[in-house]
Design an enzyme around this catalytic site. Structure first.
Site, short mmCIF file in Angstrom:
data_model
loop_
_atom_site.label_atom_id
_atom_site.label_comp_id
_atom_site.label_asym_id
_atom_site.label_seq_id
_atom_site.Cartn_x
_atom_site.Cartn_y
_atom_site.Cartn_z
CG HIS A 191 -33.73 15.30 -72.63
ND1 HIS A 191 -34.08 15.47 -71.32
CD2 HIS A 191 -32.59 15.02 -72.76
CE1 HIS A 191 -33.22 15.06 -70.67
NE2 HIS A 191 -32.01 15.09 -71.67
CD GLU A 249 -39.62 16.92 -72.22
OE1 GLU A 249 -38.73 16.12 -72.66
OE2 GLU A 249 -39.43 17.08 -70.66
CB CYS A 295 -36.82 19.75 -71.01
SG CYS A 295 -35.93 18.57 -72.05
CB CYS A 311 -35.00 17.46 -67.22
SG CYS A 311 -34.29 18.12 -68.95
#
Length: 745
Positions: A438, A440, A561, A496
């Site tokens: 992801h 981040e 995240c 997320c």
């Protein structure tokens, strides 16, 4: 005897005469009262106060069943006018006329100097919030959001959507929670004690669906529409002729409300008072009201983070744009929302309301926009104007380094994209893969790469290199950041997990067009779906996954995240290995491009860890400044790409990782994998062993090096226990076998 009887008759006759005279006096007084009863009943709610001194020749003190009227009349200026048949009082006749006071020197106009409506005792009985809201907005659906707390003291959360906004109420029972939600919804658009009075004030007793969201009533035949400025009143600019039809219709309704009308024309704001030097410590709400009067602040949410500690989120719409603020009270939240509007629309920064860690959690809007532009421009540059095949992305993240809040010296140090995690069959026990791709998380791993390179720069033999490094050496050993070095995380969409799933709405140009996603398990820890997108709440008390179970097909679980960023606000970005060398490094701000809600973002990023307790020296519960962007990045339709791109300052090109395998497209290991970082750490440890506090023998395995950061590990356990204590779930860890590999140089 006769004399006695005669005297008795004489005294009886005198007494009878006195009684008759008294009766006639009472009868005349009663008739006089009846004659003015119509005028008294009609004018009972209205009190006329002359702006000047008048000669009062007569004064009647009358009383009705519910209100006392005191009336100063200039008899020489009293005229008579027939009362319309519909305005007759109880028990009166059509022949009764009402008196209409006139003001001298005003051309015979009926002056509205101060009009007061008093609520009479025979008005409608107040109704509870549920009934009032149903009358105003029939057909609303209340839904159960969550149930928290112990069995003996449950806390229910019920939500209702009104005008596109969702209002949530909490209480010990579903009924009280439902009532609280209705009260919050009513407060957002109703300004009167009950629904029936609201309809009367707006000029309609039949339509229950009137929209009260506008302060300036521009509906036909409504209360404020009848009072228009008159150019004929030259002698008394503040007086306006009263529409008699409006007064009679208000009387016929039989429901008198309390309202005081402002008689003076609306004054234009004094621009000289808004000069930067004249602002001083003025309240942002007051300053914004002078620039845009009549604004309404809507309470979007009210939550109890812990006993006796509440958090409010207020929003205001100015010039078609929505601004919001959060705080421990509605006053503080309104101030933050007003400050955000002043900065974005008028470029006004109040000295006493500059965001800081102690006063506000909002980042200046122009600074947030600059960070967003720097990240997107750098990504465009690296992807050759977005023409590269790797320019496609669902989420873009980057970290910008600044000295203070000076954007002129801002520098993008890392970039990343991606929205997927590896498949369980590709996990590595040698640290050769990147588990979470992801954007981040990849940005944070790229940031670790940057920190390692800065430490090496500080150890360089060239004299000028240590001065270029962001680190300085501590007397007691180890390193810390130079003063005024700040890091800002930009994410193109809300992270997320709980920050995205339970965000009350996406801010658009109109409050009523906001969309709401059902909030269930709000604040709970969530995990990502293997090889897919989206998150689910943590299930069960088990906190450890097994290596053989995953190889046999059990799903690989990765924390969301949102939860990982929340942990960074306690543990720092540097991780366990770098804690041997440097003090914790925290984010100064988080900027979210879309699908964000500042109040909820603050709650999930910082406020969930309120019960973590006292932390060791150099660690803190970081509260990063939060902000959105003025122009959110457009939603990227279609499926997410199966790759993740990353870039670190000093690198020439993007590195592309296959999100399914966790390795580069060519099959080699990424520069961001554990194996590369472990080798880098081992080299630095050999050079810095004499400059840092000793923690025992030199570790030979990756897991031993991580566990050797004792303070970091204790704070980590403290954080996980805080989540469990708050009832938010158990942090799920990866199998320990993936960290059991040898350190290599």
């Amino acid at each position: 005897m006769a004399s006695v009887l005669g005297s008795g008759r004489g005294s009886g006759g005198l007494s009878s005469q006195l009684k008759c005279k008294s009766k006639r006096r009472r009868r005349r007084r009663s008739k006089r009262k009846d004659k003015v009863s119509i005028l008294s009943t009609f004018l009972a709610p209205f009190k006329y106060l002359s702006p000047g001194t008048t000669n009062t020749e007569d004064e009647d003190n009358l009383s009705t069943s519910s209100a006392e009227v005191k009336e100063n009349r200039n008899v020489s200026n009293l005229g008579t006018r027939p009362l319309p048949p519909g305005d007759w009082a109880r028990g009166s006749t059509p022949s009764v006329k009402r008196k209409r006071p006139l003001e001298e020197g005003n051309g015979g106009h009926f002056c509205k100097l101060q009009l007061i409506w008093k609520k009479l005792s025979w008005s409608v009985t107040p109704k509870n919030a549920l009934v009032q809201l149903h009358e105003l907005k029939p057909g609303l659906q209340y839904r159960m959001v969550s149930q928290t707390g112990p069995v003996h003291a449950p806390v229910f959360a019920v939500a209702v959507e009104v005008n596109g906004l969702t209002f949530e109420g909490t209480g010990p029972t579903k009924k009280k929670a439902k009532m609280r939600a209705a009260e919050m919804a009513l407060k957002s658009f109703v300004q009167f004690p009950n629904a029936f009075q609201a309809h009367l004030a707006m000029g309609s007793s039949t339509s229950p669906c009137t929209d009260f969201t506008s302060d300036q009533a521009d509906f036909p035949d409504t209360l404020f529409k009848e009072f228009e400025p008159s150019s004929k009143n030259e002698d008394f600019p503040g007086c306006h002729p009263v529409d008699t039809e409006f007064l009679s219709s208000a009387y016929r309704r039989g429901r008198l409300l309390y309202h005081t009308l402002d008689l003076m024309g609306q004054a234009l704001p004094d621009r000289s008072r808004l000069a930067p030097g004249a602002l001083g410590e003025r309240n942002p709400v007051v300053v914004l009201n002078e620039l845009r009067s009549g604004l309404r602040y809507v309470c979007l949410s009210e939550t109890a983070e812990k006993p006796r500690v509440k958090s409010f989120v207020m929003a205001v719409c100015v010039d078609g744009r929505t601004f919001e603020g959060s705080g421990r009270s509605k006053k503080l939240a309104k101030g933050q929302a007003a400050q955000a509007a002043l900065q974005a629309l008028f470029d006004i920064r109040l000295p006493g309301h500059i965001p800081s860690r102690s006063k506000s959690n909002l980042l200046p809007q122009d600074f947030a926009d600059s960070v967003s532009q720097l990240v997107t421009q750098k990504f465009r540059e690296l992807t050759v104007g977005l023409t590269s095949v790797y320019a496609r992305h669902k989420t873009l993240a980057g970290i910008v380094m600044t000295k203070g809040l000076d954007t002129k010296q801002a520098q993008v140090i890392v970039l990343s994209s991606g929205t997927k995690c590896i498949s369980g069959e590709h996990i590595s026990d040698q640290g050769l893969v990147v588990n979470d791709c992801h954007a981040e998380i990849v940005a944070r791993r790229a940031f670790l790469h940057f920190l390692y390179s800065q430490l090496e720069l500080h150890l360089s033999k060239h004299q000028e290199d240590p001065e270029r490094s962001i680190f300085i050496r501590l007397k007691e050993g180890g390193y810390r950041l130079r003063e005024n070095i700040l890091f800002h995380l930009y994410v193109s969409t809300s992270p997320c997990g709980d920050a995205r799933v339970n965000s009350p709405y996406e801010i658009t140009t109109d409050l009523n067009s906001s969309k709401h996603i059902v909030r269930k398990f709000r604040g709970h820890l969530r995990t990502k779906i293997e090889s897919g997108e989206g998150t689910v709440p943590v299930r069960g008390p088990s906190a450890v996954q097994t290596w053989d179970g995953i190889l046999l097909g059990e799903q690989l679980i990765t924390m969301s995240c949102t939860d990982k960023i929340a942990s960074w606000n306690v543990l720092g970005l540097q991780g366990a290995l770098l804690c041997h060398f440097i003090e914790p490094v925290y984010l100064h701000s988080i900027i979210v491009g879309s699908l964000h809600h500042t109040g909820h973002l603050a709650r999930v990023m910082s406020h969930r860890m309120e019960g973590i307790g006292q932390l060791p020296a150099s660690y803190r519960q970081n509260r990063p400044l939060l902000s959105g962007v003025s122009h959110a990045e457009a939603r990227q339709p279609g499926k997410s790409p199966h790759f993740s791109a990353n870039w670190v300052v000093g690198s020439a090109d993007l590195e592309i990782i296959n999100a399914t395998t966790g390795k580069r497209s060519c099959g080699g290991s990424s520069r961001l994998c554990k194996h590369v970082f472990s080798a880098w750490w081992a080299r630095l440890h050999g050079r810095l062993s004499t400059r840092i506090p000793s923690h025992g023998d030199t570790p030979s395995m990756y897991c031993e090096a991580k566990q050797g950061a004792h303070t970091y590990q204790s704070v980590k356990q403290q954080l996980f226990k805080a989540f469990q204590k708050a009832g938010l779930g158990t942090w799920v860890r990866k199998p320990p076998e993936q960290d059991q590999f040898l350190l290599s140089l």
